[in-house]
Design a protein around this motif. Sequence first.
Motif, PDB file in Angstrom:
ATOM      1  N   ILE A   1      46.380   9.514  20.711  1.00 15.95           N
ATOM      2  CA  ILE A   1      46.248  10.752  19.931  1.00 15.95           C
ATOM      3  C   ILE A   1      45.298  10.466  18.777  1.00 15.95           C
ATOM      4  N   LYS A   2      44.340  11.378  18.531  1.00 14.78           N
ATOM      5  CA  LYS A   2      43.399  11.173  17.423  1.00 14.78           C
ATOM      6  C   LYS A   2      44.176  11.065  16.114  1.00 14.78           C
ATOM      7  N   GLN A   3      43.916  10.005  15.344  1.00 10.96           N
ATOM      8  CA  GLN A   3      44.660   9.831  14.098  1.00 10.96           C
ATOM      9  C   GLN A   3      43.855   9.059  13.064  1.00 10.96           C
ATOM     10  N   GLN A   4      44.218   9.237  11.809  1.00 13.06           N
ATOM     11  CA  GLN A   4      43.728   8.397  10.714  1.00 13.06           C
ATOM     12  C   GLN A   4      44.959   7.846  10.029  1.00 13.06           C
ATOM     13  N   LYS A   5      45.072   6.530   9.972  1.00  7.95           N
ATOM     14  CA  LYS A   5      46.232   5.861   9.386  1.00  7.95           C
ATOM     15  C   LYS A   5      47.538   6.425   9.938  1.00  7.95           C
ATOM     16  N   GLY A   6      47.564   6.685  11.240  1.00  3.40           N
ATOM     17  CA  GLY A   6      48.784   7.121  11.907  1.00  3.40           C
ATOM     18  C   GLY A   6      49.078   8.602  11.773  1.00  3.40           C
ATOM     19  N   LYS A   7      48.255   9.330  11.011  1.00  8.11           N
ATOM     20  CA  LYS A   7      48.525  10.769  10.857  1.00  8.11           C
ATOM     21  C   LYS A   7      47.511  11.581  11.672  1.00  8.11           C
ATOM     22  N   PRO A   8      47.970  12.727  12.241  1.00  4.16           N
ATOM     23  CA  PRO A   8      47.044  13.513  13.056  1.00  4.16           C
ATOM     24  C   PRO A   8      45.840  13.986  12.232  1.00  4.16           C
ATOM     25  N   ILE A   9      44.718  14.173  12.918  1.00  5.77           N
ATOM     26  CA  ILE A   9      43.481  14.601  12.242  1.00  5.77           C
ATOM     27  C   ILE A   9      43.557  16.099  11.934  1.00  5.77           C
ATOM     28  N   ILE A  10      43.209  16.467  10.715  1.00  7.74           N
ATOM     29  CA  ILE A  10      43.130  17.893  10.357  1.00  7.74           C
ATOM     30  C   ILE A  10      41.662  18.304  10.378  1.00  7.74           C
ATOM     31  N   ASP A  11      41.381  19.490  10.910  1.00 11.86           N
ATOM     32  CA  ASP A  11      39.997  19.927  11.106  1.00 11.86           C
ATOM     33  C   ASP A  11      39.338  20.310   9.768  1.00 11.86           C
ATOM     34  N   ILE A  12      38.918  19.298   9.035  1.00 14.84           N
ATOM     35  CA  ILE A  12      38.255  19.522   7.742  1.00 14.84           C
ATOM     36  C   ILE A  12      36.895  20.172   7.954  1.00 14.84           C
ATOM     37  N   GLU A  13      36.222  19.759   9.033  1.00 15.60           N
ATOM     38  CA  GLU A  13      34.876  20.289   9.292  1.00 15.60           C
ATOM     39  C   GLU A  13      34.913  21.809   9.449  1.00 15.60           C
ATOM     40  N   GLY A  14      36.015  22.315  10.039  1.00 12.39           N
ATOM     41  CA  GLY A  14      36.149  23.761  10.205  1.00 12.39           C
ATOM     42  C   GLY A  14      36.215  24.479   8.869  1.00 12.39           C
ATOM     43  N   ILE A  15      36.529  23.755   7.794  1.00 13.74           N
ATOM     44  CA  ILE A  15      36.666  24.388   6.475  1.00 13.74           C
ATOM     45  C   ILE A  15      35.415  24.157   5.623  1.00 13.74           C
ATOM     46  N   VAL A  16      34.942  22.899   5.548  1.00 16.38           N
ATOM     47  CA  VAL A  16      33.787  22.623   4.667  1.00 16.38           C
ATOM     48  C   VAL A  16      32.481  22.441   5.448  1.00 16.38           C
ATOM     49  N   HIS A  17      32.547  22.626   6.781  1.00 17.30           N
ATOM     50  CA  HIS A  17      31.371  22.582   7.663  1.00 17.30           C
ATOM     51  C   HIS A  17      30.620  21.259   7.622  1.00 17.30           C
ATOM     52  N   LYS A  18      31.326  20.187   7.311  1.00 10.50           N
ATOM     53  CA  LYS A  18      30.756  18.850   7.466  1.00 10.50           C
ATOM     54  C   LYS A  18      31.904  17.851   7.567  1.00 10.50           C
ATOM     55  N   LYS A  19      31.600  16.692   8.131  1.00 13.24           N
ATOM     56  CA  LYS A  19      32.622  15.650   8.233  1.00 13.24           C
ATOM     57  C   LYS A  19      32.698  14.906   6.905  1.00 13.24           C
ATOM     58  N   LEU A  20      33.902  14.538   6.516  1.00 11.18           N
ATOM     59  CA  LEU A  20      34.057  13.753   5.291  1.00 11.18           C
ATOM     60  C   LEU A  20      34.618  12.385   5.640  1.00 11.18           C
ATOM     61  N   PRO A  21      33.952  11.324   5.195  1.00 12.87           N
ATOM     62  CA  PRO A  21      34.488   9.988   5.466  1.00 12.87           C
ATOM     63  C   PRO A  21      35.741   9.698   4.639  1.00 12.87           C
ATOM     64  N   ASN A  22      36.317   8.519   4.897  1.00 14.14           N
ATOM     65  CA  ASN A  22      37.637   8.217   4.315  1.00 14.14           C
ATOM     66  C   ASN A  22      37.567   7.181   3.204  1.00 14.14           C
ATOM     67  N   PHE A  23      36.688   7.378   2.257  1.00 11.70           N
ATOM     68  CA  PHE A  23      36.680   6.471   1.109  1.00 11.70           C
ATOM     69  C   PHE A  23      36.097   7.196  -0.108  1.00 11.70           C
ATOM     70  N   GLY A  24      36.410   6.662  -1.277  1.00 11.83           N
ATOM     71  CA  GLY A  24      35.837   7.131  -2.542  1.00 11.83           C
ATOM     72  C   GLY A  24      36.029   8.617  -2.782  1.00 11.83           C
ATOM     73  N   ALA A  25      34.977   9.241  -3.320  1.00  9.66           N
ATOM     74  CA  ALA A  25      35.044  10.655  -3.683  1.00  9.66           C
ATOM     75  C   ALA A  25      35.248  11.533  -2.452  1.00  9.66           C
ATOM     76  N   PHE A  26      34.705  11.084  -1.292  1.00 16.54           N
ATOM     77  CA  PHE A  26      34.886  11.861  -0.054  1.00 16.54           C
ATOM     78  C   PHE A  26      36.373  11.977   0.275  1.00 16.54           C
ATOM     79  N   LEU A  27      37.083  10.868   0.120  1.00 12.80           N
ATOM     80  CA  LEU A  27      38.512  10.840   0.465  1.00 12.80           C
ATOM     81  C   LEU A  27      39.298  11.758  -0.478  1.00 12.80           C
ATOM     82  N   SER A  28      38.967  11.712  -1.787  1.00 11.10           N
ATOM     83  CA  SER A  28      39.674  12.585  -2.751  1.00 11.10           C
ATOM     84  C   SER A  28      39.473  14.040  -2.370  1.00 11.10           C
ATOM     85  N   GLN A  29      38.225  14.381  -1.997  1.00 13.89           N
ATOM     86  CA  GLN A  29      37.923  15.760  -1.617  1.00 13.89           C
ATOM     87  C   GLN A  29      38.741  16.153  -0.373  1.00 13.89           C
ATOM     88  N   LYS A  30      38.799  15.235   0.551  1.00 11.69           N
ATOM     89  CA  LYS A  30      39.534  15.482   1.793  1.00 11.69           C
ATOM     90  C   LYS A  30      41.021  15.698   1.498  1.00 11.69           C
TER      91      LYS A  30
END
Length: 353
Positions: free
Chosen positions: A177-206
């Motif tokens: 199952i698609k996951q990040q740190k064991g949790k299911p992926i939420i479709d962030i791209e559908g909201i902000v129209h871009k992928k956000l990586p998982n570190f720093g300011a990107f992660l806080s935004q996510k």
Amino acid sequence: MVPFFSRFFSRGLSDATRPTIKLSETLPAQGNSEAYIEDADLFSFPGKADGVTVTNTVSGLMGLRGNATPWPAVGKEQRTTYGGVSGNAIRPIAMRAVSAIGNAIPGFPILATGGIDSADAGLQFLHAGATLLQVCSAVQNQDLTVIDDYIMGLKALLYFQTLPHMEDWNGQSPPVIKQQKGKPIIDIEGIVHKKLPNFGAFLSQKQAIISELKAHQDLLSDSLVYKRAISEPQTSVPRVKDVIGKALDYIGSFSRLDTAQQMVALIDEDTCINCGKCYMACNDSGYQAITFDPVTHFPKVTDECTGCTLCASVCPIIDCIRMVARQTPYEPKRGLPPSTPIQQAKREPMPAQ
Ligand SMILES: Cc1cc2nc3c(=O)[nH]c(=O)nc-3n(C[C@H](O)[C@H](O)[C@H](O)COP(=O)(O)O)c2cc1C
Ligand code: SF4
Ligand code: SF4
């Protein structure tokens, strides 16, 4: 499934009217299935033997200490010799030999041995054409009760084949199952129209976006309830003899592979942890076909990809890199063309000293 130990098998044979041939004892080129088939004239074995054991151990040198003396070593001279390597290190060699003989002589009894250490490995050998399975190292590592585990596991694997909702399972492993740190992926791209990586300011935004979503989520919604499929067998459970050699049509020589069906790597940015392993592997040992975004650290596969699968092999996240059909024509590049100045310069004679 009938597990054997070699010595039990050998003892059983002494009562038989015809010999069973253990090829790795008759041939110096252990583990080489072409040698098995050609040198041993295996095609003439039916009628002369009741079966074949493939492969027994594979000749190897165990290891050398820092002072160059071998382990294991004999006597004060510390001499060693080549010995039989067993266990799951030799499984690919044994699988190759079993399947090659299974394809060459359909139906000829094969006692497979070499790295059977689970029901899954046992089923792989049956699929590759084995009629009997022999377990040695795994029993030595634990005890004879592993055989009960393997028989039970094999029954389960055969039963799974009757359940349509388990078609995507790989043996006893459910689909990833698609996951990040064991949790299911939420479709962030559908909201902000871009992928956000998982570190720093990107992660806080996510995280802020996810918190906002969860604050308005209906926790009693049916979509959050996990519905377990009912296990209703749709067919009768296959018997061991039904699955013997099931994989053989898939296995053969390189010339039977369709080189027109090229594949390329596809990276899933949702599950990528931006570690850069794929970039390093492709850059240093592959085809320099991955670029790495200096800001988002997202890797991107370019048209230079040859589909070698190296990146997928080193990526630490399961299924983050998948191989998909190539959409553009593939033109192999084999270095500098011969007419370039560098190549011409190399062909010119050296000036006199
Ligand atoms: C310690 C040890 C002793 C073995 N003794 C024999 C033997 O006496 N006769 C024989 O045919 N094979 C013998 N073998 C080979 C095993 O029967 C078996 O074919 C080989 O180890 C590969 O299977 P495995 O990966 O399950 O260990 C021996 C293997 C090991 C590791
Ligand atoms: S499949 Fe091979 S060539 Fe393609 S991106 Fe991965 S490592 Fe590079
Ligand atoms: S190896 Fe996998 S997780 Fe790491 S950067 Fe590449 S795709 Fe992402």
